[in-house]
Design an enzyme around this catalytic site. Structure first.
Site, short mmCIF file in Angstrom:
data_model
loop_
_atom_site.label_atom_id
_atom_site.label_comp_id
_atom_site.label_asym_id
_atom_site.label_seq_id
_atom_site.Cartn_x
_atom_site.Cartn_y
_atom_site.Cartn_z
N GLU A 73 83.02 69.50 23.39
CA GLU A 73 82.99 70.90 22.96
C GLU A 73 83.34 71.02 21.48
OE1 GLU A 73 84.26 73.86 25.71
OE2 GLU A 73 85.44 74.91 24.17
N LYS A 81 81.28 84.08 40.75
CA LYS A 81 80.46 83.64 39.61
C LYS A 81 79.42 82.61 40.06
CE LYS A 81 84.05 82.71 36.68
NZ LYS A 81 84.76 82.43 35.40
#
Lengths: 676, 676
Positions: A68, A222
């Site tokens: 990331e 989700k």
């Protein structure tokens, strides 16, 4: 290390009918691609979507890692980050992701925006990438706009987040985005199955959630709304994560759950992260860190050790198919952890001899002109508007034009070096063409220049010499000293194993081949001699010789590319990924000559002698490329150059006048003067 | 002989921009072709039209020859003539032409019609061909119908003739075809520039013309109406022709004028021809022939000597770019004349490893499955309805289906041998599978069978073994004796020069490569052992194993072809003309199994033991193909077969019962029994 060599082989093997269901998910694009491409796509990684790659790697027990990054603050920070993408990309991450900073104009075209950074990673660095997107305080139109732009730029994966409300007066909106779930639903509703969607998991519960169980239920929502996998917030104990996975599985969450790993890199960054994420650092860690809080190196070493230990437990649990690293945009700690875990690919097997773009449209690209070998990002930029990738030919009606050369300052095409550094390398002051030659020889030999600086790049090569080119170093040194200014070369290869560490590419069990290639700038005088010499090498050597005005001399067919790199693999058609293409050479010529001016001459004052010298070379030298077609024999191109020097050193006697009528003096002949 | 080696090189060299005007004449087809084909067309001969080939050969001073044939009377005559096309085609004629016999239903679909013979020459023998057409007593509709049919069949060249009136009561018709000029005009009017048109010239004037000058004026009219070149009636003195050419040039006829050469082959045929053509044989020839008129051999020898002498004068005159031969459908005299003139190509350089069809649609075909290597006409027949030729792949949406197997008795697919001859070769009576094996070994070794007859063909190979296959003779002999019934094979080749007399193809200066290939029928028992053995050869050896019912076992990707022949040439992309393609293999399988029944079993009485033995093999054997991917190493396929025999001769001991649970006995496993 066991998986390293197996990487290409795995994707190779699984390219079978058992995989067809996954492949067909990529829809109409994929079927169009398969009917178009001339050579086989060697690697299903190139055509699979991220979730399918994860599934295959999980099934084969081949652990992966991902990285990331956050967007940089400045343009020069962006240039550095992109170099980091290239370096860290070489270790073989399954994907990278780029965070979304609502305050930083993240969807804009600025060099530093999340959107541009992610797009650059995909298009120019060839990295599978996830763009983060937060929905809080955003209209549906705005979000749809971002997603459409991401799709247009070739991004295929979204990390769907709520984000932090801006200001304190945030309230739930009736039809707005209140939770990440709303964003997931919106993406699936507006873009169907186009994007792979990732969502965040909180191993200790979201700080704002009523309870851990309540938070798990939100996560389930989700996933039910269409998320494909989960990346967790960071944590400090393997048990925390493993319990979280068990709890997720217990309520029916079946998708991949990737642990977010945060190697502690310093005292301040740890404190800041903990504050932002509202996490508690376990006592046993604080006890180690507090005493050494002013010793950065010690903390980093501890962080590496702690992360390696935790990752080992995670991988050995059998619950963790891959590890996600919060890099903080730094390289050293994450790379060291990955090396110790044996996940970093030291010698990445190349699918093709050049890096494949990760843009969905370009994944099946299977051939490129050799000219851009050292400027792959420029090639991608200049062909970005192509809908279709020609299969070896750039000249016929089906092939689109190359993009214009009007964007030298595109940040990802910029030199990594500052103007000062370039002046040190290329000369604060040039006194003659010879001083230019010396810059080239310093670069080739990796020896310091007269001012004592190493020349690490040239306008045509932003990196030190490739290992393959090093094979030619002595010869290159010799010819550059005499004004044969080489900018691209490859040796001949007659059937080396595809696993060869220097020249190999493609799946194992194959053989790779090359025709020797040499490309250089040189003076008109040299070219005149060269053309005479080349007559002796017909048809063995093909040449193209052109000056900045486009005056062009060649013995090659004007539309027919010459394949200079190819590979033969078990059970496959021939792959021929690199060609000398006459049509694209004339586009490359514009770029190659312009680099003299744009990157070198402009370092100096207008009208200065240094600038005039570079300008003289730009205006008067020729760009030459030579191919030795006889790849099984010793490369004859050095002999060609030697013969040229020999002819220049010992010109034949002037013909007596009475013979001139029958044997015209070649040196006076128009035909012998290229471009005159 | 100087031109022989230069043939391919010339067409190769002239494939440059200087030739683009000629190439562009072929219009929209050619531009479509160039955007379609994946590999470069190596030879402009494949794309040029006849008149452009003539122009290039004339410009380069490379003399050519052409051959005239008439349609046969019987179907077996047609089979023989087509074999003759193949044999005489190998000598390198620029074109052949087929005469039009109005009384013989020349435009019909009969095996013996002019139309079918010319179409076969183009499509199946790969010969550039001219179809004669006479217009006298024909309606425009009829003529247009013939021309449309010719175009549909891939014919591109017409010899436009008036023809002889049928019956004595012929009169000029107002709007009809009275002269060849009318036909030329009609072709240009109805078909624009599609056809190249040839017309006849009469060196001594047409017998019906008012005068020699009048006849020359008619010839000028034909050329002005759109004829591209002229072939003359036969003549006996070089001077006759050379004067004729001068006279033609004097009145402004500029197109090529090709002399019609008639080597005298016998007294009767000379008399008959002279009668038909109303020519006078010169006194000096009659004086030689009359005394030897009963000695055929002597007359033929004289004819050869006379023709060679005349042709030498013609070629040395500089007025004659090529020679046209009236063959009378015979080989020996014409070939001998051509050999003595050095025009016959003894070792024709191959453009590709297989013969390229001359059909305009198929000229750019660049890849074929290896399976039809010995049955190229069948491949052309079964793909005749394709509009587009797939470039390596037969399985995706863009590729059309193979034609059905319902036309075994198409005359050009018939065996050249009679039923009697086949029975002698393949056995009047078969007593066991072993007696079938012996037929195969007799074929491979070229040794007589038990009945003392040489086996010159097999159902899968209508010709004796290719020179290339001869390289494998000893190994093939050995395995066929044990029931590995080979029908196709090639050795591995690692970069032999493209000029190699046995395995070379393509332009000079290149290198050709092959992966070793072996295809055979063998028993289910052998296949079971083979599959075990093949595990040791993964991934080096790819295999496909299928029985007549389509039960299929493979370790190859089910849609990905394996290139098994390729070539690397100066200044070109890689050419990969032969592949093992999994999709087309299943079409080939139908054909390969059907040949057992259609060509072999049906020689015997229904229910006879011989027929039952063939039927048993057809029903129970498997068709196997093997590729050794490791082309630089020694071919391992013989070792694979040896290992299979070894396993059959020394089967492993039966596993003790207590171990069976953990190590299932392979011989009992379903997986090991292909197609069970």
């Amino acid at each position: 290390m066991q998986h390293n060599g197996a990487r290409v082989e795995d994707t190779w093997r699984t390219c079978s009918k058992s995989d067809s269901s996954g492949a067909s998910n990529s829809g109409c694009e994929s079927s169009k691609e398969s009917s178009r491409s001339s050579t086989p796509v060697l690697d299903t990684d190139r055509t699979d979507r991220l979730r399918d790659k994860m599934r295959r790697r999980t099934e084969s027990g081949d652990h992966w890692f991902s990285l990331e990054f956050f967007p940089p603050r400045t343009a020069s920070g962006a240039v550095n980050l992109i170099s980091r993408f290239d370096r860290m990309g070489s270790g073989g991450p399954l994907f990278i992701d780029v965070t979304w900073h609502p305050a930083g104009d993240p969807g804009s075209d600025k060099e530093t925006s999340s959107m541009m950074i992610a797009s650059t990673a995909v298009n120019y660095c060839g990295l599978e990438s996830i763009l983060h997107l937060t929905c809080c305080n955003q209209t549906k139109e705005k979000i749809t706009g971002y997603l459409s732009k991401a799709k247009r730029l070739g991004l295929k994966n979204i990390m769907a987040l709520r984000g932090d409300p801006m200001g304190a007066d945030w309230e739930e909106e009736e039809a707005g985005f209140n939770y990440a779930t709303d964003l997931v639903k919106h993406i699936r509703c507006e873009f169907d199955d186009y994007f792979d969607i990732c969502v965040a998991g909180y191993p200790t519960g979201h700080p704002e959630a009523e309870s851990y169980d309540e938070d798990l239920r939100h996560l389930k929502e989700k996933v039910d709304a269409g998320a494909d996998f989960i990346i967790t917030q960071l944590f400090f104990r393997a048990d925390t994560f493993l319990k979280f996975v068990r709890d997720c599985r217990a309520i029916g969450i079946t998708c991949p759950i990737l642990p977010g790993i945060f190697p502690i890199q310093g005292y301040q960054s740890l404190r800041q992260l903990v504050k932002l994420s509202k996490l508690e650092v376990p006592e046993e860690i604080m006890q180690v860190i507090e005493p050494i809080k002013d010793n950065d190196a010690a903390i980093r070493n501890y962080g590496i050790e702690q992360a390696v230990g935790m990752c080992r437990v995670l991988l050995e649990s059998g619950e963790v198919p891959g590890l996600h690293f919060y890099t903080l945009n730094r390289e050293v700690a994450t790379m060291e952890v990955l090396r110790q875990l044996g996940l970093w690919i030291e010698d990445p097997r190349r699918t093709l001899p050049w890096a494949v773009s990760a843009h969905p449209k370009r994944k099946v690209e299977d051939v490129r002109p050799i000219f851009w070998a050292s400027r792959p990002k420029s090639y991608i930029y200049r062909t970005q508007d192509w809908d279709d990738f020609p299969n070896g030919r750039w000249g016929n009606s089906s092939s689109p034009a190359f993009g214009e050369l009007n964007d030298y300052y595109l940040f990802y095409l910029k030199s990594k070096s500052s103007k000062d550094a370039l002046l040190k390398m290329w000369g604060e002051e040039l006194t003659s063409e010879q001083s230019v030659y010396e810059v080239f020889t310093s670069y080739i030999t990796a020896q310091p220049n007269v001012a004592g600086h190493k020349v690490m790049c040239l306008p045509w090569n932003d990196d030190p010499l490739a290992p393959e080119t090093n094979l030619l170093k002595d010869e290159l040194d010799k010819v550059n000293r005499r004004g044969v200014l080489t900018i691209n070369s490859q040796p001949s290869i007659n059937g080396k194993p595809s696993s060869d560490p220097i020249v190999g590419w493609g799946p194992p069990g194959g053989y790779v081949f090359q025709k020797a290639y040499l490309e250089f700038f040189t003076s008109s005088e040299n070219v005149t001699a060269l053309l005479k010499v080349l007559k002796k090498y017909e048809p063995r050597v093909n040449y193209h010789i052109v000056n900045v005005h486009g005056q062009n001399t060649t013995n090659a067919h004007d539309m027919q590319p010459n394949a200079v790199t190819w590979g033969i693999f078990p059970g496959r058609e021939i792959v021929q990924p690199t060609v000398v293409d006459p049509v694209s050479f004339l586009y490359w010529k514009d770029e190659a000559f312009a680099l003299w001016i744009e990157q070198w001459a402009k370092l100096y004052e207008d009208e200065s002698p240094s600038r005039m010298i570079i300008k003289y070379i730009h205006d008067n030298y020729f760009l030459v490329n030579l191919v030795d077609n006889d790849f099984p024999l010793d490369n004859c191109l050095w002999q060609v150059i030697d013969d040229m020097f020999e002819l220049l050193d010992n010109p034949p006697e002037e013909q007596p006048a009475e013979q001139t009528a029958e044997q015209p003096n070649d040196e006076q002949s128009d035909k012998e003067q290229p471009g005159k």
